[in-house]
Design a protein around this motif. Structure first.
Motif, PDB file in Angstrom:
ATOM      1  N   TYR A  12      38.119  42.270 -17.592  1.00 56.16           N
ATOM      2  CA  TYR A  12      39.009  42.262 -18.746  1.00 56.16           C
ATOM      3  C   TYR A  12      39.326  40.842 -19.178  1.00 56.16           C
ATOM      4  CZ  TYR A  12      43.065  42.793 -21.710  1.00 56.16           C
ATOM      5  OH  TYR A  12      43.937  42.718 -22.768  1.00 56.16           O
ATOM      6  N   GLU A  13      39.291  40.652 -20.463  1.00 52.94           N
ATOM      7  CA  GLU A  13      39.658  39.400 -21.124  1.00 52.94           C
ATOM      8  C   GLU A  13      40.504  39.823 -22.315  1.00 52.94           C
ATOM      9  OE1 GLU A  13      40.287  36.150 -23.064  1.00 52.94           O
ATOM     10  OE2 GLU A  13      39.049  35.846 -21.278  1.00 52.94           O
ATOM     11  N   PRO A  14      41.735  39.297 -22.451  1.00 51.84           N
ATOM     12  CA  PRO A  14      42.586  39.724 -23.567  1.00 51.84           C
ATOM     13  C   PRO A  14      41.984  39.458 -24.947  1.00 51.84           C
ATOM     14  CG  PRO A  14      43.804  38.264 -22.086  1.00 51.84           C
ATOM     15  CD  PRO A  14      42.404  38.355 -21.580  1.00 51.84           C
ATOM     16  N   ASP A  15      41.133  38.459 -25.038  1.00 50.96           N
ATOM     17  CA  ASP A  15      40.495  38.106 -26.310  1.00 50.96           C
ATOM     18  C   ASP A  15      39.111  38.763 -26.362  1.00 50.96           C
ATOM     19  OD1 ASP A  15      39.083  36.887 -28.414  1.00 50.96           O
ATOM     20  OD2 ASP A  15      40.066  34.953 -28.095  1.00 50.96           O
ATOM     21  N   LEU A  16      39.001  39.858 -27.120  1.00 51.77           N
ATOM     22  CA  LEU A  16      37.743  40.598 -27.199  1.00 51.77           C
ATOM     23  C   LEU A  16      36.604  39.719 -27.696  1.00 51.77           C
ATOM     24  CD1 LEU A  16      36.250  43.306 -26.896  1.00 51.77           C
ATOM     25  CD2 LEU A  16      36.935  43.837 -29.243  1.00 51.77           C
ATOM     26  N   ARG A  18      36.187  36.533 -27.217  1.00 51.92           N
ATOM     27  CA  ARG A  18      35.759  35.665 -26.111  1.00 51.92           C
ATOM     28  C   ARG A  18      34.911  36.450 -25.123  1.00 51.92           C
ATOM     29  NH1 ARG A  18      40.375  32.395 -23.612  1.00 51.92           N
ATOM     30  NH2 ARG A  18      40.107  31.319 -25.586  1.00 51.92           N
ATOM     31  N   ARG A  99      44.248  55.594 -22.106  1.00 51.01           N
ATOM     32  CA  ARG A  99      43.992  54.500 -21.169  1.00 51.01           C
ATOM     33  C   ARG A  99      42.871  54.895 -20.204  1.00 51.01           C
ATOM     34  NH1 ARG A  99      48.052  50.436 -20.266  1.00 51.01           N
ATOM     35  NH2 ARG A  99      49.468  50.482 -22.031  1.00 51.01           N
ATOM     36  N   VAL A 122      38.669  49.044 -23.800  1.00 49.73           N
ATOM     37  CA  VAL A 122      39.320  48.484 -22.617  1.00 49.73           C
ATOM     38  C   VAL A 122      39.451  49.605 -21.595  1.00 49.73           C
ATOM     39  CG1 VAL A 122      41.445  47.470 -21.707  1.00 49.73           C
ATOM     40  CG2 VAL A 122      40.564  46.734 -23.935  1.00 49.73           C
ATOM     41  N   ALA A 129      46.885  48.988 -15.677  1.00 49.86           N
ATOM     42  CA  ALA A 129      46.712  47.628 -16.207  1.00 49.86           C
ATOM     43  C   ALA A 129      45.285  47.461 -16.732  1.00 49.86           C
ATOM     44  CB  ALA A 129      46.984  46.592 -15.118  1.00 49.86           C
ATOM     45  N   PRO A 130      45.110  46.701 -17.806  1.00 45.63           N
ATOM     46  CA  PRO A 130      43.740  46.436 -18.293  1.00 45.63           C
ATOM     47  C   PRO A 130      42.912  45.799 -17.183  1.00 45.63           C
ATOM     48  CG  PRO A 130      45.379  45.593 -19.836  1.00 45.63           C
ATOM     49  CD  PRO A 130      46.116  45.995 -18.590  1.00 45.63           C
ATOM     50  N   ASN A 131      41.709  46.306 -16.996  1.00 46.93           N
ATOM     51  CA  ASN A 131      40.885  45.874 -15.875  1.00 46.93           C
ATOM     52  C   ASN A 131      39.488  45.405 -16.288  1.00 46.93           C
ATOM     53  OD1 ASN A 131      40.458  45.615 -13.015  1.00 46.93           O
ATOM     54  ND2 ASN A 131      39.218  47.462 -13.108  1.00 46.93           N
ATOM     55  N   ILE A 133      36.289  45.603 -19.733  1.00 41.07           N
ATOM     56  CA  ILE A 133      35.908  45.987 -21.092  1.00 41.07           C
ATOM     57  C   ILE A 133      34.510  46.570 -20.998  1.00 41.07           C
ATOM     58  CG2 ILE A 133      35.508  45.270 -23.479  1.00 41.07           C
ATOM     59  CD1 ILE A 133      37.364  42.876 -22.940  1.00 41.07           C
TER      60      ILE A 133
END
Length: 141
Positions: A12-16, A18, A99, A122, A129-131, A133
């Protein structure tokens, strides 16, 4: 050559954007794509620009995330060579949850997608929690 489905799961990276660009660089660097020139004894391209100058690549694609050039918004109409993130409502339809976790993915890894398009969702861990993508798509004609 025909169409083929592809998929990737990345941390997971909060900035898709990136995460998308990082995955594209990795796939190119590791030669994790189809390149017709390799079957003709040609050297692998040293850059994506060189890869896309190849006529067979322009016609057949790479059957990988490299066939996707940009991310569009979740409400945009899909256009060729774009990636569209999955909305919570779509996640609910696809996975029966807003989720999804990795265990919600089909065993085949295949999810609905039009040709020359990509999708991303995600994935969450057991605690919510986001893990990761998950990227998937279909390339080719």
């Amino acid at each position: 050559m025909g169409a083929s489905a592809w998929n990737y799961c990345v941390p997971y990276e909060p900035d898709l954007h990136r995460a998308f660009e990082s995955l594209r660089r990795k796939v190119f660097k590791e030669r994790g794509y189809l390149w017709a020139g390799a079957y003709r004894g040609r050297r692998w391209p040293k850059s994506e620009r060189a890869l896309w100058r190849d006529e067979s690549t322009q016609e057949e694609g790479t059957h990988s995330i490299l066939d996707i050039s940009r991310i569009i918004g979740p409400d945009a109409e899909p256009a060729s060579h774009t990636l569209k993130p999955v909305t919570e409502e779509e996640a609910l339809r696809l996975f029966s949850t807003r989720r999804p976790t990795r265990s919600d993915l089909p065993e085949t890894g295949t999810l609905p997608c039009e040709r020359w398009h990509g999708r991303a969702v995600v994935l969450f861990d057991a605690e919510g929690a986001p893990n990761e993508i998950y990227f998937w798509g279909v390339s080719g004609d």
